[in-house]
Design a protein around this motif. Structure first.
Motif, PDB file in Angstrom:
ATOM      1  N   GLY A   1       0.817  -1.215   0.000  1.00 46.08           N
ATOM      2  CA  GLY A   1       0.000   0.000   0.000  1.00 46.08           C
ATOM      3  C   GLY A   1       0.845   1.257   0.000  1.00 46.08           C
ATOM      4  N   ALA A   2       1.921   1.253   0.781  1.00 46.67           N
ATOM      5  CA  ALA A   2       2.812   2.410   0.806  1.00 46.67           C
ATOM      6  C   ALA A   2       3.522   2.581  -0.533  1.00 46.67           C
ATOM      7  N   ALA A   3       3.901   1.459  -1.162  1.00 48.19           N
ATOM      8  CA  ALA A   3       4.559   1.539  -2.468  1.00 48.19           C
ATOM      9  C   ALA A   3       3.604   2.087  -3.529  1.00 48.19           C
ATOM     10  N   VAL A   4       2.351   1.647  -3.486  1.00 47.57           N
ATOM     11  CA  VAL A   4       1.359   2.156  -4.442  1.00 47.57           C
ATOM     12  C   VAL A   4       1.171   3.656  -4.254  1.00 47.57           C
ATOM     13  N   ALA A   5       1.141   4.107  -2.996  1.00 49.39           N
ATOM     14  CA  ALA A   5       0.993   5.537  -2.724  1.00 49.39           C
ATOM     15  C   ALA A   5       2.156   6.330  -3.290  1.00 49.39           C
ATOM     16  N   SER A   6       3.314   5.666  -3.472  1.00 56.85           N
ATOM     17  CA  SER A   6       4.493   6.336  -4.025  1.00 56.85           C
ATOM     18  C   SER A   6       4.619   6.146  -5.531  1.00 56.85           C
ATOM     19  N   GLY A   7       3.635   5.475  -6.137  1.00 59.34           N
ATOM     20  CA  GLY A   7       3.631   5.392  -7.593  1.00 59.34           C
ATOM     21  C   GLY A   7       3.783   4.018  -8.207  1.00 59.34           C
ATOM     22  N   THR A   8       4.012   2.973  -7.408  1.00 61.16           N
ATOM     23  CA  THR A   8       4.144   1.628  -7.971  1.00 61.16           C
ATOM     24  C   THR A   8       2.791   1.137  -8.475  1.00 61.16           C
ATOM     25  N   ARG A   9       2.794   0.539  -9.663  1.00 61.76           N
ATOM     26  CA  ARG A   9       1.549   0.049 -10.262  1.00 61.76           C
ATOM     27  C   ARG A   9       1.681  -1.380 -10.767  1.00 61.76           C
ATOM     28  N   GLN A  10       2.743  -2.092 -10.359  1.00 59.36           N
ATOM     29  CA  GLN A  10       2.927  -3.478 -10.754  1.00 59.36           C
ATOM     30  C   GLN A  10       3.253  -4.319  -9.510  1.00 59.36           C
ATOM     31  N   LEU A  11       2.485  -5.376  -9.315  1.00 55.26           N
ATOM     32  CA  LEU A  11       2.727  -6.329  -8.238  1.00 55.26           C
ATOM     33  C   LEU A  11       2.948  -7.704  -8.857  1.00 55.26           C
ATOM     34  N   VAL A  12       4.037  -8.362  -8.456  1.00 55.11           N
ATOM     35  CA  VAL A  12       4.304  -9.738  -8.874  1.00 55.11           C
ATOM     36  C   VAL A  12       4.200 -10.621  -7.637  1.00 55.11           C
ATOM     37  N   VAL A  13       3.268 -11.580  -7.672  1.00 58.53           N
ATOM     38  CA  VAL A  13       3.092 -12.520  -6.567  1.00 58.53           C
ATOM     39  C   VAL A  13       3.738 -13.831  -6.992  1.00 58.53           C
ATOM     40  N   LEU A  14       4.873 -14.151  -6.390  1.00 51.89           N
ATOM     41  CA  LEU A  14       5.608 -15.358  -6.730  1.00 51.89           C
ATOM     42  C   LEU A  14       5.135 -16.512  -5.857  1.00 51.89           C
ATOM     43  N   GLY A  15       4.735 -17.611  -6.485  1.00 55.80           N
ATOM     44  CA  GLY A  15       4.193 -18.729  -5.720  1.00 55.80           C
ATOM     45  C   GLY A  15       2.875 -18.343  -5.090  1.00 55.80           C
ATOM     46  N   ALA A  16       1.924 -17.884  -5.902  1.00 54.87           N
ATOM     47  CA  ALA A  16       0.688 -17.283  -5.384  1.00 54.87           C
ATOM     48  C   ALA A  16      -0.191 -18.274  -4.630  1.00 54.87           C
ATOM     49  N   GLY A  17      -0.120 -19.566  -4.968  1.00 55.29           N
ATOM     50  CA  GLY A  17      -0.976 -20.522  -4.285  1.00 55.29           C
ATOM     51  C   GLY A  17      -2.427 -20.098  -4.327  1.00 55.29           C
ATOM     52  N   LEU A  18      -3.109 -20.184  -3.181  1.00 60.73           N
ATOM     53  CA  LEU A  18      -4.498 -19.752  -3.069  1.00 60.73           C
ATOM     54  C   LEU A  18      -4.613 -18.378  -2.414  1.00 60.73           C
ATOM     55  N   ASP A  19      -3.555 -17.594  -2.457  1.00 59.87           N
ATOM     56  CA  ASP A  19      -3.613 -16.229  -1.929  1.00 59.87           C
ATOM     57  C   ASP A  19      -4.705 -15.443  -2.660  1.00 59.87           C
ATOM     58  N   THR A  20      -5.436 -14.615  -1.928  1.00 60.54           N
ATOM     59  CA  THR A  20      -6.607 -13.942  -2.505  1.00 60.54           C
ATOM     60  C   THR A  20      -6.433 -12.446  -2.712  1.00 60.54           C
ATOM     61  N   PHE A  21      -5.232 -11.914  -2.449  1.00 57.87           N
ATOM     62  CA  PHE A  21      -5.104 -10.456  -2.521  1.00 57.87           C
ATOM     63  C   PHE A  21      -5.579  -9.907  -3.857  1.00 57.87           C
ATOM     64  N   ALA A  22      -5.221 -10.555  -4.943  1.00 55.27           N
ATOM     65  CA  ALA A  22      -5.538 -10.035  -6.277  1.00 55.27           C
ATOM     66  C   ALA A  22      -7.036  -9.875  -6.500  1.00 55.27           C
ATOM     67  N   TYR A  23      -7.857 -10.575  -5.704  1.00 59.65           N
ATOM     68  CA  TYR A  23      -9.308 -10.595  -5.910  1.00 59.65           C
ATOM     69  C   TYR A  23     -10.038  -9.699  -4.909  1.00 59.65           C
ATOM     70  N   ARG A  24      -9.268  -9.091  -4.011  1.00 63.91           N
ATOM     71  CA  ARG A  24      -9.802  -8.081  -3.086  1.00 63.91           C
ATOM     72  C   ARG A  24      -8.895  -6.850  -3.091  1.00 63.91           C
ATOM     73  N   ASN A  25      -8.160  -6.677  -4.159  1.00 63.54           N
ATOM     74  CA  ASN A  25      -7.200  -5.591  -4.331  1.00 63.54           C
ATOM     75  C   ASN A  25      -7.899  -4.232  -4.250  1.00 63.54           C
ATOM     76  N   PRO A  26      -7.547  -3.381  -3.273  1.00 67.01           N
ATOM     77  CA  PRO A  26      -8.210  -2.081  -3.142  1.00 67.01           C
ATOM     78  C   PRO A  26      -7.552  -0.961  -3.936  1.00 67.01           C
ATOM     79  N   HIS A  27      -6.461  -1.266  -4.651  1.00 66.18           N
ATOM     80  CA  HIS A  27      -5.645  -0.219  -5.280  1.00 66.18           C
ATOM     81  C   HIS A  27      -5.991  -0.072  -6.762  1.00 66.18           C
TER      82      HIS A  27
END
Length: 307
Positions: free
Chosen positions: A72-98
Motif C-alpha cells: 500500500g505504501a509503495a502504491v501511494a508512491s507510484g508503484t503500479r505493478q505487483l508480482v506474486v511469486l508462488g501465489a498458491g491460493l492467496d486472494t489479494f488479487a481478488y480483493r485488491n483495493p488499489h
C-alpha cells in the motif's frame, strides 16, 4: 510437489488463513479465504489451543498483512505493478483495493489451474487487473514468463514472495533475488525465510520443528534452505538491495495483537522487506547479460507453505 499436481502446502496455508478469520484478534481480514476453499465458517475447525499451532496461524496472517501494508505504501508512491511469486491460493488479487495496480500471479501450471477452478467454483471473479503467468521450470524461465505477459521492467514493481524460500535451493533463492535486483526501476520485495535453529531452541520446539520438516517432506515438498539474518543481509547488500526491515515472527505478530506473544516459533520464521533503486550496476551487467535467464533451479512458483 508431485508432477501434475497442485501444491499441497499451498492448501494447508490456505486453510490456516481461513481459520484465522475466526480469531478474535484478527490480524488479516480476508473474507475470500474461506470462500476459495468453498467452506463456511461452520466447516472450519476451531482455533487451536496449542500455542505453537496458534503462533503458526497468526504468523501466516501477519506476514500477509505486513506485505499488503508495505505494498500500500509503495502504491501511494507510484508503484503500479505487483508480482506474486508462488501465489498458491492467496486472494489479494481478488480483493485488491488499489485502483490501477496490475497483479501478476506466478505459479506452477498445475497449481494455477487448480486455483482457477477454485475461483470459478466459489463464484469469485477474476478482475481485469489480474494476469496469470504459469511457469513450468522444465521449459520456462521466470524472466521469460513475466516478459511474455507484459511485466514492464522499466517501471517500478513490488514483489510478494511468501512461503516459498524454504522449499528452494540456496542457489534458486539467490537467483530469484538477483532477478528482482536487476529491475530497471525502483523495486521493493517482501519475502519470508526460515531461520537456522538457534542453540537456545527448547527441546519441545525443536521436536515441533523436526516433526514439521518431516511432514512437508512426506508431502513431497521438503525444506531445503534456511538463512541466518546476517547471511541474507550480506547477499542482499551484494545485490544492492537494502533491508528496510527484517522481523522475527514474534516481532511481526506483536505489531498487530494487543497481548504478549509467546515464545512458540519452532521454525525461526522471519519476514524481510527490501528495496532497490534500479541502479545501473546489476548482477547481469557484471556478467555480460541477465544471469537470471538461465540461473540454476529458479523455482519461485513452488507454492505457499503452511509454516
Amino acid at each position: 510437489m508431485e508432477a501434475g499436481q497442485p501444491s499441497r502446502t499451498a492448501l494447508r496455508a490456505a486453510h490456516s488463513r481461513a481459520r484465522h478469520q475466526g480469531d478474535p484478534r484478527r490480524i488479516l481480514t480476508d473474507p475470500l479465504a474461506p470462500r476459495i476453499l468453498r467452506l463456511d465458517a461452520d466447516d472450519l475447525p476451531p482455533l487451536p489451543e496449542d500455542p505453537t499451532d496458534m503462533f503458526g496461524i497468526r504468523f501466516l496472517a501477519a506476514r500477509s498483512r505486513f506485505a499488503e501494508d508495505a505494498l500500500g505504501a509503495a502504491v501511494a508512491s507510484g508503484t503500479r505493478q505487483l508480482v506474486v511469486l508462488g501465489a498458491g491460493l492467496d486472494t489479494f488479487a481478488y480483493r485488491n483495493p488499489h485502483a490501477g495496480l496490475r497483479v501478476f500471479e506466478v505459479d506452477h501450471p498445475a497449481t494455477q489451474a487448480w486455483k482457477r477452478q477454485q475461483l470459478a467454483a466459489a463464484g469469485i471473479g477474476i478482475p481485469p487487473s489480474v494476469t496469470f503467468a504459469p511457469v513450468d521450470f522444465e521449459h520456462d524461465t521466470l524472466p521469460g514468463a513475466l516478459a511474455a505477459v507484459g511485466l514492464d521492467r522499466a517501471r517500478p514493481a513490488f514483489f510478494l514472495w511468501l512461503g516459498v524460500t524454504p522449499y528452494l535451493t540456496r542457489d534458486a533463492v539467490l537467483a530469484t533475488l538477483r532477478f528482482m535486483a536487476g529491475h530497471h526501476a525502483p523495486v521493493q520485495a517482501v519475502f519470508d525465510y526460515c531461520g537456522e535453529a538457534p542453540p537456545t531452541l527448547s527441546p519441545q520446539l525443536r521436536a515441533v520443528r523436526e516433526a514439521a520438516a518431516e511432514m512437508v517432506a512426506e508431502l513431497g515438498e521438503p525444506w531445503l534452505t534456511c538463512f541466518a539474518p546476517e547471511d541474507i543481509a550480506g547477499e542482499l547488500q551484494a545485490m544492492e538491495l537494502g533491508r528496510v526491515e527484517d522481523l522475527t515472527g514474534r516481532e511481526l505478530i506483536a505489531r498487530y495483537v494487543d497481548e504478549p506473544v509467546p515464545d512458540a516459533d519452532a521454525v525461526s520464521a522471519r519476514v524481510l522487506h527490501c528495496s532497490g533503486s534500479g541502479a545501473v550496476r546489476r548482477f547481469g551487467d557484471q556478467c555480460g547479460g541477465d544471469a537470471t535467464e538461465t540461473g540454476p533451479g529458479v523455482d519461485p512458483g513452488h507454492g505457499v507453505v503452511a509454516w
